[in-house]
Design an enzyme around this catalytic site. Structure first.
Site, PDB file in Angstrom:
ATOM      1  N   GLY B  71      27.020  64.205  10.969  1.00 31.75           N
ATOM      2  CA  GLY B  71      27.119  62.743  10.883  1.00 31.75           C
ATOM      3  C   GLY B  71      26.728  62.024  12.157  1.00 31.75           C
ATOM      4  CD  GLN B 178      35.552  60.394   6.279  1.00 27.50           C
ATOM      5  OE1 GLN B 178      36.120  60.953   5.333  1.00 27.50           O
ATOM      6  NE2 GLN B 178      35.663  60.855   7.516  1.00 27.50           N
ATOM      7  CB  SER B 198      28.942  65.013   8.058  1.00 26.22           C
ATOM      8  OG  SER B 198      29.533  66.147   8.652  1.00 26.22           O
ATOM      9  CG  HIS B 200      32.473  68.901   9.292  1.00 31.83           C
ATOM     10  ND1 HIS B 200      33.749  68.505   9.592  1.00 31.83           N
ATOM     11  CD2 HIS B 200      31.649  68.035   9.904  1.00 31.83           C
ATOM     12  CE1 HIS B 200      33.683  67.426  10.374  1.00 31.83           C
ATOM     13  NE2 HIS B 200      32.422  67.131  10.575  1.00 31.83           N
ATOM     14  CB  CYS B 318      50.370  58.322  22.522  1.00 33.64           C
ATOM     15  SG  CYS B 318      51.304  56.920  23.103  1.00 33.64           S
TER      16      CYS B 318
END
Lengths: 122, 383
Positions: B71, B178, B198, B200, B318
């Site tokens: 991608g 996606q 893509s 995978h 985070c």
């Protein structure tokens, strides 16, 4: 490359079993640091008897590093004198945890700042 | 402890049949597909058969399929390649919720003198076709809008935007990483000039993908070398990957079953107080849930679930390399005390029973983290 979330055993231990977590209703000193928009807020509450930290509790909104450093900090100062507690730095907390992912050392390791603020509030 | 994998938007397990076909290529058809000997010819034949199958699958001609490494490379080739081949036009339109491989490429082109409009989305996480239309100028080269968002799974009005672009004579690229294999893709119906895929994400191996380039669209190579793939993508053809990608076209998509499990998951999660679903539930890919919990932080939650064998991802600052909160959640205006507490669960092989276990664990961990947090739900305006 290490992930931001690769933590030591000590970090995981304090994250999953935080010590001294909660509130002191009639706290003598309270210190809050951080900002919700950054993703970390730490609140430290102290109960003192003369010069001695009789009880210390924390509440933390943040990542595993933030929770673990809060918990570790409380174990470093509980029962100690205010003079000793005043010397505790963020660096000491990180060292006690073994190691924090480099990127987390500054943003999530604020527990000693909150402590010093709480001492200042006494 | 069994693993419950709920991160299929990050990557998928390679399908067993795909893996077997790939393995056969590794061992039997290992020649360079550009070689002139019979072994090379055999490998080349595998590549060309795969190209035909993939082209047929999306309504394209085989010559319009350029194999890439995935991608990110496809998006780079589409945007940079088009910009390089058409230097007379210097304006690009994209959206604020694109994948970093589109956003960062556009930002890089800005440094090279391009001007880029990053259009916003509504609170449902949808790009409005009218907003795209308004931004088109005389010097607009390209509109690049993704098919399905990788974080919140929202489905963009690609056909409508494609039609606008066609009418205005502007090239249209869509990052379909996606959406491929989950929604029908027909390049003519979608009016796309360039489309990225893509492997995978669809049970094929990592390191393979393709870019559809409509015949007649001028694109220049960004990687130079031996001139493979019609001169657009130099480098020895990834024969095992290419065969694997074509084999993945036959992987059965359990749309109805997974959608049902997903809907159950959403229903059960919403029973947890202070919970919100991020992005439209209607215009959403059938295996995606993006949920936020008030007053807690997503990396903590993700790690606690990981300890229970549940693999999910989070838009929390985070957990990101840049320590900034999800720009997608920010774009749809998720409130401050929810934005850090997000989880993305993207379903694959999972039973209703496992989902109930997942919900009970999420409930338990959210409660635990809320006890630690200074932000209490009863003091908030949370639901």
């Amino acid at each position: 490359m290490e992930s931001n979330c690769d933590y030591t055993k000590a970090v995981f231990d304090h994250f999953q079993n935080p010590r001294n977590m909660g509130e002191i209703e009639d706290a003598d000193g309270v210190g809050t640091v951080g900002n919700p928009s950054c993703g970390d807020v730490l609140k430290v509450m102290l109960k003192v008897d003369g010069d001695k930290i009789e009880d210390v509790k924390f509440q933390t909104f943040g990542c595993a590093a933030a929770i673990a450093s809060s918990s570790m900090m409380t174990t470093l100062v509980k029962g100690k004198s205010l003079g000793e507690a005043k010397k505790v730095t963020n660096k000491d907390v990180a060292a006690a945890l073994g190691q924090l992912p480099p990127i987390k050392v500054h943003c999530s390791n604020l527990a000693a700042d909150a402590l010093q603020k709480a001492i200042g509030d006494l | 402890m069994a693993t419950i994998y709920l991160d299929n938007a990050a990557t998928t397990k390679v399908d067993k049949n795909v893996a077997e076909k790939v393995k056969k290529v590794f061992l039997d058809s290992y020649a360079n597909p550009s070689s002139q000997h019979s072994c090379g010819k055999e490998a080349r034949k595998l590549v060309e058969t795969a190209r035909e199958e993939i082209a047929n699958f999306i309504g394209a001609n085989p010559s319009e399929i350029i194999f890439t490494s995935g991608g990110t490379e496809s998006n780079n080739l589409a945007i940079r390649g088009l910009a390089k081949a058409n230097p007379e036009k210097k304006h690009i339109i994209t959206s604020v919720i694109e994948h970093p491989s589109v956003l960062e490429t556009c930002k890089d082109l800005e440094k090279q003198g391009f001007s880029v409009d990053y259009i916003g989305v509504n609170e449902e996480g949808i790009v409005e076709g009218a907003d795209v239309k308004k931004k088109i100028r005389k010097d607009t080269l390209l509109v690049s809008i993704m098919h399905v968002n990788n974080e919140i799974g929202t489905i963009q009005p690609i056909e409508e935007i494609g039609e606008v672009c066609k009418k205005k004579g502007v090239y249209f690229h869509s990052d379909c990483v996606q959406g491929f294999m989950k929604l029908g893709i027909d390049v003519r119906k979608m009016h796309v000039d360039l489309l990225s895929v893509s492997g995978h994400k669809v049970h094929a191996p990592k390191g393979i993908g393709f870019l559809y380039v409509r015949k007649g669209v001028r694109v220049s190579a960004v990687q130079t070398g031996g001139g493979q793939e019609n001169g657009l993508r130099s480098g020895t053809g990834n024969v095992p990957g290419i065969v694997g990608l074509a084999a993945a076209l036959s992987v059965k998509q359990e749309v109805t079953r997974i959608r049902k499990v997903r809907d159950l998951l959403v229903k059960e999660l919403l029973k947890i107080p202070g919970t919100r679903i991020n992005g439209s539930l209607k215009k959403r890919i059938w295996n995606n849930v993006n949920v936020s919990f008030y007053g807690i932080e997503g990396e903590s939650l993700m790690l606690m679930l990981d300890k229970e064998g549940i693999c999910v991802s989070t838009g929390s600052a985070c957990a990101s390399n840049k320590l900034s909160e999800s720009y997608v959640l920010k774009a749809i205006k998720v409130p401050e005390l929810y934005i850090h507490g997000s989880l993305r669960l993207t379903l694959g092989e999972i039973s209703e029973k496992d989902i109930k276990f997942v919900v009970s664990k999420i409930n338990e961990k959210v409660e635990k983290l809320r006890k630690i947090s200074p932000f209490k739900l009863e003091m908030s305006d949370g639901k």
